[in-house]
Enzyme design. Structure first.
Site, short mmCIF file in Angstrom:
data_model
loop_
_atom_site.label_atom_id
_atom_site.label_comp_id
_atom_site.label_asym_id
_atom_site.label_seq_id
_atom_site.Cartn_x
_atom_site.Cartn_y
_atom_site.Cartn_z
CG HIS A 1 -2.04 -0.99 1.11
ND1 HIS A 1 -3.33 -0.66 0.81
CD2 HIS A 1 -2.03 -2.34 1.20
CE1 HIS A 1 -4.07 -1.75 0.75
NE2 HIS A 1 -3.30 -2.79 0.99
CG ASP B 1 -0.08 9.21 0.80
OD1 ASP B 1 -0.08 8.06 1.24
OD2 ASP B 1 -0.82 10.12 1.23
C1 GDG Z 1 -2.30 3.78 3.39
C2 GDG Z 1 -1.23 4.45 2.51
C3 GDG Z 1 -2.83 4.39 0.60
C4 GDG Z 1 -9.31 10.29 7.10
N1 GDG Z 1 -9.77 11.18 7.99
C5 GDG Z 1 -10.86 10.63 8.53
C6 GDG Z 1 -11.08 9.40 7.95
N2 GDG Z 1 -10.11 9.21 7.08
C7 GDG Z 1 -9.99 8.02 6.21
C8 GDG Z 1 -10.15 8.46 4.79
C9 GDG Z 1 -9.34 7.44 4.01
C10 GDG Z 1 -8.33 6.95 5.05
O1 GDG Z 1 -8.72 7.42 6.33
C11 GDG Z 1 -6.93 7.49 4.79
O2 GDG Z 1 -6.42 6.87 3.66
P1 GDG Z 1 -5.14 7.40 2.87
O3 GDG Z 1 -5.04 6.65 1.61
O4 GDG Z 1 -5.32 8.85 2.65
O5 GDG Z 1 -3.89 7.18 3.83
P2 GDG Z 1 -3.26 6.02 4.81
O6 GDG Z 1 -4.10 5.81 6.00
O7 GDG Z 1 -1.85 6.44 5.07
O8 GDG Z 1 -3.27 4.68 3.94
C12 GDG Z 1 -1.89 5.27 1.42
C13 GDG Z 1 -3.77 3.60 1.49
O9 GDG Z 1 -3.05 2.89 2.51
C14 GDG Z 1 -4.59 2.59 0.69
O10 GDG Z 1 -3.79 1.76 -0.05
O11 GDG Z 1 -3.61 5.22 -0.23
O12 GDG Z 1 -0.92 5.83 0.58
O13 GDG Z 1 -0.36 5.26 3.30
O14 GDG Z 1 -10.13 6.38 3.58
O15 GDG Z 1 -11.51 8.46 4.50
N3 GDG Z 1 -12.13 8.60 8.25
C15 GDG Z 1 -13.01 9.06 9.20
N4 GDG Z 1 -12.84 10.25 9.82
C16 GDG Z 1 -11.80 11.07 9.53
O16 GDG Z 1 -11.67 12.14 10.12
N5 GDG Z 1 -14.08 8.31 9.49
#
Ligand code: GDG
Length: 495
Positions: free
Chosen positions: A168, A380
């Site tokens: 990821h 990222d």
């Molecule tokens: C890893 C990789 C890759 C965020 N704020 C809130 C909230 N979120 C949720 C979002 C999103 C998730 O968290 C964050 O996903 P990201 O992809 O932005 O980042 P990572 O957590 O670092 O994920 C990344 C991912 O895996 C998938 O392969 O894209 O690069 O680092 O879904 O919606 N959810 C809630 N409240 C919030 O305030 N409920």
């Protein structure tokens, strides 16, 4: 379709003790869970992972937490020492910073590797216990890169239909990867999977370059679709599979009455202002201080923005037990204080800062209400927030300012305003451009991004990965037959 077994470090929820025999269950934060959970919920299967507490796992709260999941949950337990050395240690003090090109943040403590291997063996044992012949094993992410090797040491994989892995986070370029003391052992371990999936072309290219340069006995055979690596009489496939979101559920969620109301309420709180949104897990890879500095620079250099924009920055607590994360939070707090102290007036505060996760409706309301999303990770794997923002822009407008180093930039660049997250002045200038952007340009850009986020959604991602794995499974059964013939031939010679 073969039974799907998902294996990841964390389960989609975390258990926490709040007193003797009292437990809370909270949904796990983060992109992996957001993406994989809807898939398992829809098609069933098994999820193997750790529920986030060190020591023995209480049976009843676990059963309670998983009753309506729609899939089977198999917990893996970690002792406190294993949590510290495998999870906080090797995974989060070595691999995470190194793979995000932040080698100065690495702590290459030699003892961590042993713990990493041993815990990966524990996951392999859990797979052995609950899998059946022809199961499709899908291991996720950087904590578990040694699992296939542990399985092969237990001579298991012949029985499985496919042994696959998806990373990821980014895969670093050779010059950075080569700093890793266990570089050969790690690549050898990864090459024990049958299929390796990466987020972007860039990550795949980096990985293949590292294989070429570090593993002298591996041969990379370029192909149009899946790349082939020949290693120790086996063929391993590798490809890029950009992860997506459940677009329809975000779009329909954003259309609900309750989200519409919450979004209107939020807008009403800041009359005459454009809202800029940032939401991230607390992590130094997400570029939060750089973003705040850019916002401060924009307010300094462009007075027309004062009183006319508000940055809503949500930081979701994550890994706060690690001192570096704690210090990092302090840096963010101070920057927010500085900006608000310098620019706020009796009626306007430039930064609205929340150090907590929003519930889903609130998150969607923020996506819907904010005219600009400001997403600037230093690096990222993908960044799902960028895609979720587009899905929730149901009126077809909104501007996405996106780091050129987010995996999502590869797909969203036709519509996003790409920035270098290390270039504070460029980001500040981009805020001004986004603020002034005409409605027509906004709509044209958002249309392109919504199309990609809709078409290349999470189900498309799963299907393309599983199809690649299924092709391989038919090949690997032939291969196993070939292996069996070889073994028989060797036995005959011996006897
Ligand atoms: C890893 C990789 C890759 C965020 N704020 C809130 C909230 N979120 C949720 C979002 C999103 C998730 O968290 C964050 O996903 P990201 O992809 O932005 O980042 P990572 O957590 O670092 O994920 C990344 C991912 O895996 C998938 O392969 O894209 O690069 O680092 O879904 O919606 N959810 C809630 N409240 C919030 O305030 N409920």
């Amino acid at each position: 379709m073969n039974r799907l077994i998902v294996v990841s470090n964390r389960l989609p929820f975390a258990l926490d003790s709040i007193g003797e025999d009292l437990w809370t269950v909270t949904p796990a934060a983060g992109g992996l869970v957001s993406a994989v959970e809807p898939v398992l919920r829809e098609r069933g299967g098994t999820w193997i992972g750790w529920p986030g507490i060190a020591g023995e796992i209480p049976k009843e709260p676990l059963a309670e937490a998983t009753r309506d999941a729609g899939y089977q949950v198999v917990p893996v337990s970690l002792s406190e020492e294993e949590r510290d050395e495998f999870y906080y240690g090797y995974s989060n003090e070595v691999i995470w910073p190194l793979f995000h090109d932040l080698q100065n943040f690495c702590n290459f403590e030699p003892g961590y590797w042993q713990a990493y291997r041993e815990v990966n063996e524990r996951y392999a044992d859990a797979i052995l216990r609950c899998s059946q012949p022809d199961d499709f094993i899908w291991v996720h992410d950087y904590h578990l890169m040694y699992v296939a090797q542990a399985l092969r040491e237990r001579s298991m994989p012949q029985k499985l239909s496919a042994l696959t892995f998806f990373l990821h986070i980014p895969f670093p370029p050779y010059d950075i990867f080569t700093k890793l003391p266990q570089q050969q052992r790690l690549l050898r371990a990864l090459l024990q999977f049958d299929l390796l999936g990466f987020q972007t072309r860039r990550d795949l290219r980096n990985f293949l370059q590292c294989v070429r340069r570090v593993m002298s006995d591996a041969k990379v055979v370029p192909r149009r679709e899946l790349q082939v690596i020949r290693f120790e009489k086996r063929e391993i496939r590798a490809g890029h599979f950009p992860i997506g979101i459940d677009f329809d559920s975000f779009e329909s969620g954003a259309k609900t009455e309750v989200v519409a109301q919450k979004s209107q309420q939020l807008r009403g709180t800041f009359p005459d202002c454009q809202l800029i949104m940032g939401t991230d897990r607390l992590d130094y890879s997400k570029g939060i201080p750089e973003r705040l500095r850019a916002f401060r620079d924009a307010l300094e250099r462009y007075p027309e923005l004062r009183g006319r924009v508000v940055l809503i920055q949500v930081v979701v607590p994550s890994r706060v037990e690690i001192p570096r994360y704690h210090e990092f939070k302090g840096r963010i707090d101070r920057l927010v204080g500085d900006i608000n102290g310098r620019f706020s007036t009796g009626t306007w505060f430039p930064v609205q800062y929340h150090f907590r996760g929003l519930d889903r409706e609130d998150l969607l309301a923020h996506y819907r209400a904010c005219e600009i999303a400001f997403i600037t990770p230093l690096k990222d794997g993908m960044n799902l927030v960028a895609k979720e923002y587009c899905a929730c822009r149901i009126n077809g407008d909104g501007v996405l300012i996106l780091s050129q180093f987010a995996g999502a930039a590869e797909q969203l660049k036709p519509g996003a305003m790409l920035v270098n997250p290390y270039d504070v002045e460029q980001m500040a200038d981009t805020i001004l451009k986004a603020f002034r952007m005409s409605q027509a340009e906004c709509t044209a850009r958002m249309k392109r991004m919504r199309r990609v986020a809709r078409d290349e959604n999470v189900f498309w991602w799963v299907d393309s990965f599983l199809k690649a794995g299924a092709k391989l499974a038919s090949r690997s059964s032939r291969f196993t037959a070939w292996e069996r013939r070889e073994q028989r031939a060797r036995d005959t010679v011996k006897s």
